[in-house]
Scaffold this active site. Structure first.
Site, PDB file in Angstrom:
ATOM      1  N   GLU A 111     146.919  53.685   2.693  1.00 32.44           N
ATOM      2  CA  GLU A 111     146.563  53.487   4.101  1.00 32.44           C
ATOM      3  C   GLU A 111     145.725  54.616   4.692  1.00 32.44           C
ATOM      4  O   GLU A 111     144.866  54.376   5.527  1.00 32.44           O
ATOM      5  CB  GLU A 111     147.840  53.298   4.946  1.00 32.44           C
ATOM      6  N   SER A 483     157.540   4.606  34.496  1.00 32.02           N
ATOM      7  CA  SER A 483     158.574   3.570  34.632  1.00 32.02           C
ATOM      8  C   SER A 483     159.968   4.030  34.217  1.00 32.02           C
ATOM      9  O   SER A 483     160.945   3.335  34.488  1.00 32.02           O
ATOM     10  CB  SER A 483     158.178   2.342  33.815  1.00 32.02           C
TER      11      SER A 483
END
Length: 789
Positions: A111, A483
């Site tokens: 890294e 509905s």
């Protein structure tokens, strides 16, 4: 003589011309250098100005200087399955002195090898990465460990120049405030490493089942490969790719002098053994978040530091059944939609050896959505697509698997939606190990189920995917119910003398602007036909809009508006107009479940209950909900007779009406409910119940738009409800409500005692005489057809 002439030097007459040319070149070179210097100076000046403007806006880094990881709050189902964790999420914090040197070396090797030499930004690394990116299709990062800490704590993951500038400035600020050892300690405890593991101590336990102090060089190298992309280099899910990266890191450790040749050889040869990780099988992210909010309201920030265990009322298997049912319903709808194209396009390197790494990097930004996997296309033509998965596996898609993306494979298709090499697509694996191209749905949905006897939540799904959209549609989405709202109007009518046998005319209606107060209105039935006089039972079963409007007109809109508040609906969300008969107001799925629960339990209002009990990290009981009890009459909101007759009416809907599939597929009569589809099919509903469970399904777009001309509540939402109920009612005996006092059956129909015979409203008389005149052609052009079935 001629030979001598050839070898003779240039004459003096030629020299001035040559000198003049040379001086011109020198002057041109000088100008070029000056221009380059000026350009570089301008860029540096602009960069300096950008940095000066950005620096004052940097976030406070006190969270790093006083870093204290939190203990988790765990949310569990009633049967003990972990549904969510809030707080530390598998983190075992270790000070830097307790982190073995081999782990530190492995991280630095891959890294940030110059971590102890640079001041937060590795300028040599930036140049090296820039040169590499020019010559390769894959991206190389130049982020130091300090920059990664800045990004993980304070910034988003978007790849923009602005974010990079803030990342650099924050890194410099962090380096000024903390020592190198403190920065590395935070990084090694904070970084996400897959499978809900944060930090290398937790990752060592998750992947190897051992404490970090006991890991070998080979194991350290494997863990060090995870920060780049945990999903791509995960040794459990992607062993081949993870092994390749591990071998590379071991080489880097040797190159940087962290290990000897002998250690290098030994580490390369070591065979690693992994602990199998079992992820939670129940998808309850939405309900876990609701629980988190409830506990946070009570305990504040301490909710994340006390190690609380929150046990919910729902069962993990039933929650999973609801999740799968809603997801399947939405994906069935998605298969009927036009292919919208790949999610992204990436450039693939020409060297086959580099393709796998580039695919891994690209797909880390397109995580799997449960069974919907992302893949990068390697080859594509109308008859075959070859694609690579995150796991490294290469798949072939042919035949039926290509049909959903036919338009994207057409030679004459839109270039913006074309499937070609480098396209990022979604695929799903079939039951016969065949693959199909699909896409992430744009449509959303919600599911909620309660026990109508006490309000305990049995299942809650707030959307298709929590990672994609955290908005909980089950509790937060205000939508028109269509509905599915009609039963509450019919319930009000029963108290005004209407009965299931009351005959109402299903005939056309028209209301001019003076009547509606806004636009002319000519409502229609879903099928566009009118059946003439119908009893209420049949009208509700067939979801006849004209009948509902006439019923509401008869009982009065203000009376109905007041009546619906008994079920928990807010009057102001349902304006007192005739459109209320067709569900033109606003409700949430949770409200609908509460409303239908009143019919299911015989007339009582119940409040939703989610948390069953709460304990601390030692198991000490802090809270426990009361045990289910008999309904208290103080909670009664409608007469038991009203609930019984409405249940009888809703049973007809599921027996022979718009929801007839319910009883037919579940093969039991104790099923009651109502479909709902709003204007232009923007919302699709089904709400229904059995005496022990009430459930509501909603499907629609976040920004309301048409689902499709043929999409209805019965076609979209009802199948989801049926699938869930088939699981929820397993082993539950058929049980229909007994008739309460005050009702009687005459010729197969139920009546209130006082309304049987010649009493009550037998029919709406003189109906035609009350109707407004016919609409003019001009009025009809501006008519708004509000609601369908």
């Amino acid at each position: 003589m001629s030979e001598a002439k050839k070898k003779s030097p240039p004459s003096t007459a030629d020299r001035p011309q040559a000198q003049s040319l040379g001086s011109m070149l020198l002057r041109a070179g000088g100008w070029a250098l000056a221009l380059l210097a000026a350009g570089a100076g301008g860029v540096l000046l602009l960069l300096a100005m950008a940095l000066a403007m950005a620096y004052p806006n940097l976030p406070d880094i006190s969270g790093l200087t006083d870093y204290r990881p939190k203990l988790p709050m765990r949310v569990l189902s009633s049967d003990g399955v972990v549904l969510g964790e809030f707080g530390e999420e598998r983190r075992n914090y270790l000070p830097i002195k307790s982190i073995p040197k081999v782990m530190q070396d492995a991280i630095l090797a891959i890294e940030d090898a110059r971590f102890y030499q640079h001041g937060g930004v590795d300028y040599l690394g930036v140049i090296r990465a820039g040169l590499a990116n020019v010559g390769e299709s894959r991206s190389q990062g130049a982020s130091t460990i300090t920059m990664q800490v800045a990004r993980n704590f304070y910034l988003s993951t978007e790849k923009t120049m602005t974010r990079k500038i803030y990342e650099i400035l924050l890194a410099l600020k962090i380096e000024n405030a903390l020592s190198k050892e403190q920065i590395l300690e935070i990084y090694m405890n904070q970084i996400f490493l897959g499978h809900r593991a944060y930090g290398f101590a937790a990752a060592s336990e998750v992947y190897f089942g051992k404490p970090l102090k006991d890991i070998s060089i080979a194991e350290a190298a494997m863990l060090a490969g995870l920060p780049k992309a945990p999903s791509a280099y995960n040794p459990i899910n992607n062993p081949r790719r993870a092994n390749q990266r591990q071998q590379y890191i071991i080489d880097r450790m040797l190159d940087n002098g962290y290990i000897t040749e002998e250690q290098h050889k030994e580490a390369k040869a070591q065979t690693l053994r992994y602990r199998q990780v079992a992820e939670a099988s129940s998808h309850a992210e939405y309900v876990a978040e609701v629980a988190r909010q409830l506990i946070y309201t009570q305990y504040g920030d301490e909710a994340y530091t006390r190690g609380l265990n929150v046990y919910l009322t729902l069962n993990a298997d039933e929650q999973n059944a609801a999740y799968r049912a809603l997801r399947r319903g939405i994906m069935d709808f998605e298969r009927r939609q036009v292919y919208r194209g790949p999610e992204a396009y990436i450039d693939l390197p020409t060297n086959p050896k580099d393709v796998d790494v580039r695919v891994a990097e690209a797909l880390s930004e397109h995580p799997a959505n449960d069974e919907l996997l992302a893949a990068v296309v390697l080859e594509a033509d109308p008859k075959k697509v070859v694609a690579a998965l995150q796991s490294g596996e290469t798949i072939n898609i042919v035949g039926e698997g290509l049909k959903p993306a036919t338009s994207g494979l057409s030679e004459r298709g839109n270039p913006k939606t074309r499937i070609r090499r480098g396209a990022v697509i979604r695929v799903v694996k079939g039951s016969k190990n065949d693959w199909t191209i699909t896409q992430l749905p744009e449509v959303e949905g919600a599911f909620i189920s309660l026990d109508p006897r006490d309000g305990r939540v049995r299942a809650m799904v707030g959307g298709f995917d929590y990672a994609k959209n955290k908005f909980n549609h089950a509790t937060q989405a205000w939508r028109q119910p269509g509905s599915s709202f009609k039963p509450f109007i019919y319930s009000a009518a029963l108290e005004k003398g209407f009965t299931p046998a009351t005959v109402v005319n299903d005939a056309p209606l028209f209301f001019d602007a003076s009547t509606t107060g806004s636009q002319p209105w000519e409502p229609k039935n879903y099928d566009g036909t009118f059946d003439g006089p119908l009893p209420l039972r049949r009208a509700l079963a067939k979801s006849k809009n004209m009948v509902s409007i006439r019923v509401l007109q008869s009982i009065g809109v203000h009376y109905a508006q007041d009546w619906i508040t008994r079920f928990g609906f807010e009057a102001e969300k349902h304006p007192a107009y005739l459109t209320m008969a067709l569900g033109a107001g606003s409700v949430t799925p949770m409200q609908m479940a509460q409303g239908y629960a009143v019919f299911a339990n015989g007339g009582y209002r119940v409040s939703p209950q989610l948390v069953a009990r709460l304990t601390d990290h030692k198991g000490k009981l802090l809270y426990e909900a009361g045990l289910p009890s008999q309904m208290d009459e103080s909670h009664r909101v409608i007469d038991a007779r009203n609930a019984f007759l409405m249940t009888s009416l809703l049973q007809e809907v599921t027996r022979s009406g718009t929801a007839a599939k319910a009883q037919a597929q579940l093969k039991r009569p104790d099923i009651y409910g109502k479909t709902g589809t709003t204007n232009d099919s923007m919302d699709a509903w089904f709400a229904g119940y059995q005496q022990q469970v009430v459930a509501v399904v909603w499907i629609g777009y976040d920004q309301p738009r048409k689902l499709g001309d043929r999409e209805t509540g019965g076609g979209l939402s009802l199948p989801v409800w049926i699938e869930y109920m088939s699981q929820a009612l397993k082993g539950v005996t058929v049980s229909e409500p007994a008739a309460p006092e005050g009702v009687m059956q005459v010729n197969g129909e139920w009546f209130y005692d006082e309304y049987q015979g010649q009493s009550g409203v037998r029919a709406l008389s003189n109906d035609e005489a009350k109707l407004p005149g016919n609409a003019s052609e001009e009025e009809k052009k501006s008519v708004l057809d509000l609601f369908k079935r």
